[in-house]
Design an enzyme around this catalytic site. Structure first.
Site, PDB file in Angstrom:
ATOM      1  N   ARG A  26      43.149  37.192  27.186  1.00  0.00           N
ATOM      2  CA  ARG A  26      41.926  37.015  26.254  1.00  0.00           C
ATOM      3  C   ARG A  26      40.785  36.514  26.066  1.00  0.00           C
ATOM      4  O   ARG A  26      40.830  35.684  25.345  1.00  0.00           O
ATOM      5  CB  ARG A  26      42.178  38.824  25.740  1.00  0.00           C
ATOM      6  CG  ARG A  26      42.997  39.847  26.008  1.00  0.00           C
ATOM      7  CD  ARG A  26      41.929  40.877  27.395  1.00  0.00           C
ATOM      8  NE  ARG A  26      42.969  41.712  27.268  1.00  0.00           N
ATOM      9  CZ  ARG A  26      43.498  42.326  28.682  1.00  0.00           C
ATOM     10  NH1 ARG A  26      43.479  41.065  29.732  1.00  0.00           N
ATOM     11  NH2 ARG A  26      43.499  42.631  28.846  1.00  0.00           N
ATOM     12  N   GLU A  79      32.643  40.478  28.262  1.00  0.00           N
ATOM     13  CA  GLU A  79      32.756  40.887  29.462  1.00  0.00           C
ATOM     14  C   GLU A  79      31.959  41.761  30.331  1.00  0.00           C
ATOM     15  O   GLU A  79      31.980  42.591  30.239  1.00  0.00           O
ATOM     16  CB  GLU A  79      33.783  40.528  30.243  1.00  0.00           C
ATOM     17  CG  GLU A  79      34.976  39.639  29.639  1.00  0.00           C
ATOM     18  CD  GLU A  79      37.117  39.496  30.078  1.00  0.00           C
ATOM     19  OE1 GLU A  79      36.298  40.445  31.172  1.00  0.00           O
ATOM     20  OE2 GLU A  79      37.208  38.826  29.937  1.00  0.00           O
ATOM     21  N   HIS A 127      38.105  38.061  35.792  1.00  0.00           N
ATOM     22  CA  HIS A 127      39.196  38.907  35.221  1.00  0.00           C
ATOM     23  C   HIS A 127      39.557  39.547  36.718  1.00  0.00           C
ATOM     24  O   HIS A 127      39.688  40.131  36.504  1.00  0.00           O
ATOM     25  CB  HIS A 127      38.256  39.975  34.031  1.00  0.00           C
ATOM     26  CG  HIS A 127      39.532  40.048  33.650  1.00  0.00           C
ATOM     27  ND1 HIS A 127      39.949  40.637  31.838  1.00  0.00           N
ATOM     28  CD2 HIS A 127      41.208  40.603  33.560  1.00  0.00           C
ATOM     29  CE1 HIS A 127      40.805  40.920  31.584  1.00  0.00           C
ATOM     30  NE2 HIS A 127      41.368  40.877  32.464  1.00  0.00           N
TER      31      HIS A 127
HETATM   32  C1  DGY Z   1      45.205  43.371  31.874  1.00  0.00           C
HETATM   33  O1  DGY Z   1      46.091  44.117  33.044  1.00  0.00           O
HETATM   34  O2  DGY Z   1      45.628  43.304  31.053  1.00  0.00           O
HETATM   35  C2  DGY Z   1      44.889  42.402  32.833  1.00  0.00           C
HETATM   36  O3  DGY Z   1      44.330  42.203  31.972  1.00  0.00           O
HETATM   37  C3  DGY Z   1      43.923  43.310  33.700  1.00  0.00           C
HETATM   38  O4  DGY Z   1      43.181  43.931  32.714  1.00  0.00           O
END
Ligand code: DGY
Length: 327
Positions: A237, A266, A285
């Site tokens: 993240r 984002e 992402h």
């Molecule tokens: C998750 O599954 O948390 C990935 O980062 C995709 O959002």
């Protein structure tokens, strides 16, 4: 009477059929104009929700007094307010495991692309600038045999460690809450405190989930502990890394480069200084974004919701205390 379920993420016909067979199903495209207003209208009836990349604020939850369960199509659950869900007795499920290998592939592709300057050189070729042999100005750095430092050694961290150790003969160090004997044994991984891990890195890869403890875990001080030839990769993240500090380190030439799939905000703004740095590879992402994995995630989320709304303990419960309180 069938329970009312709203999904706010588009699903394949196969997953839509599974949900429609069990529930009174409705799709609300929350990103479309007027989508959020439509969701607000529908929330009072909703007993189940399925989706991702949309924050269910407590104000929205107030509109959903009948809500029993949310199936998130993601492994990460940092965008949910767990105490608020617990207070309301709402189950939250996620989709671990099914995306592990795809995200590890994506991390490795960022690591390789940053080291070998793949995007930069491919753009250079596309721009018609390849007119003679390459010189040092175009060289990248090796990956094989180098040292990878992993921040986080959960499922995804271990899948990256496997690629690094068995595929690329890399030395793997990691920092985590606890030592992982299996990774130590299989990949020769060394469990180190962060302050020892950082100076030994050729590559630093962030896989730790975002939480209050990991917010800005890697700030200006930590980035300054990395050698100047190090490359930073983040597939977890954005806010685990202090993005302003990373930009400053890259601009000052205190790091070789970065491969980033996640950002503090984002979608990444098109005027982000990151996009002006040739040694940054930025992806949207997309760590889990393959046809196979996104379908597996959707299937897993549907499984979770089918169980949760049928009164069966779902396999991937983020807040088991809510389930316990129901028993
Ligand atoms: C998750 O599954 O948390 C990935 O980062 C995709 O959002």
């Amino acid at each position: 009477m069938k329970k009312k379920v709203i999904h706010y993420k588009a699903l394949s016909p196969a997953q839509t059929a599974r949900l429609s067979a069990a529930f009174d199903l409705e799709y609300v495209d929350v990103k479309a104009p007027g989508g959020e207003a439509r969701l607000r209208e529908r929330l009072p009836e909703a007993q189940g929700l399925l989706g991702s990349s949309f924050t269910l604020s407590s104000e929205l939850l107030d509109l959903a007094p009948r809500l029993e369960a949310i199936a998130s199509v993601s492994v990460g659950f940092d965008s949910y307010d767990l105490p608020e869900l617990a207070r309301r007795g709402i189950l939250l499920c996620n989709t671990p495991d099914v995306l592990t290998e795809s995200v590890a592939d994506a991390a490795f592709s960022l690591l390789l692309a940053s080291a070998r300057r793949t995007v930069e050189l491919a753009n250079w070729v596309r721009a018609g600038q390849w007119r003679a042999g390459l010189g040092e100005a175009h060289f990248g750095c090796d990956v094989h045999g180098k040292t990878l430092g992993l921040v986080g050694m959960g499922r995804i961290g271990q899948a990256i460690a496997r690629r690094a150790s068995l595929g690329f003969g890399m030395h793997v160090n990691y920092t985590a809450r606890t030592s992982k004997p299996l990774a130590n044994e299989r990949y020769g991984a060394r469990f180190l405190p962060l302050h020892e891990l950082l100076p030994a890195c050729d590559f630093l890869c962030v896989t730790v989930p975002l939480s209050d403890e990991t917010y800005h875990l890697l700030g200006a001080y930590e980035l300054a502990q990395l050698p100047a030839h190090a490359i930073v990769v983040n597939v977890s993240r954005g806010p685990v890394l202090d993005e302003a500090a990373l930009i400053a380190a890259l601009q000052a030439g205190r790091l070789r480069g970065a491969g980033l799939d996640v950002f503090e905000r984002e979608p990444l703004a098109s005027d982000s200084p990151l996009l002006r740095l040739p040694n940054v590879v930025a992806t949207p992402h997309s760590g889990s974004a393959t046809h196979e994995t996104r379908e597996a995630m959707a299937r897993c989320a549907v499984d979770n919701l089918l169980d949760a709304l049928a009164g069966k303990r779902p396999a991937n419960l983020v807040n088991p205390e809510v389930w316990q309180a129901r028993c």
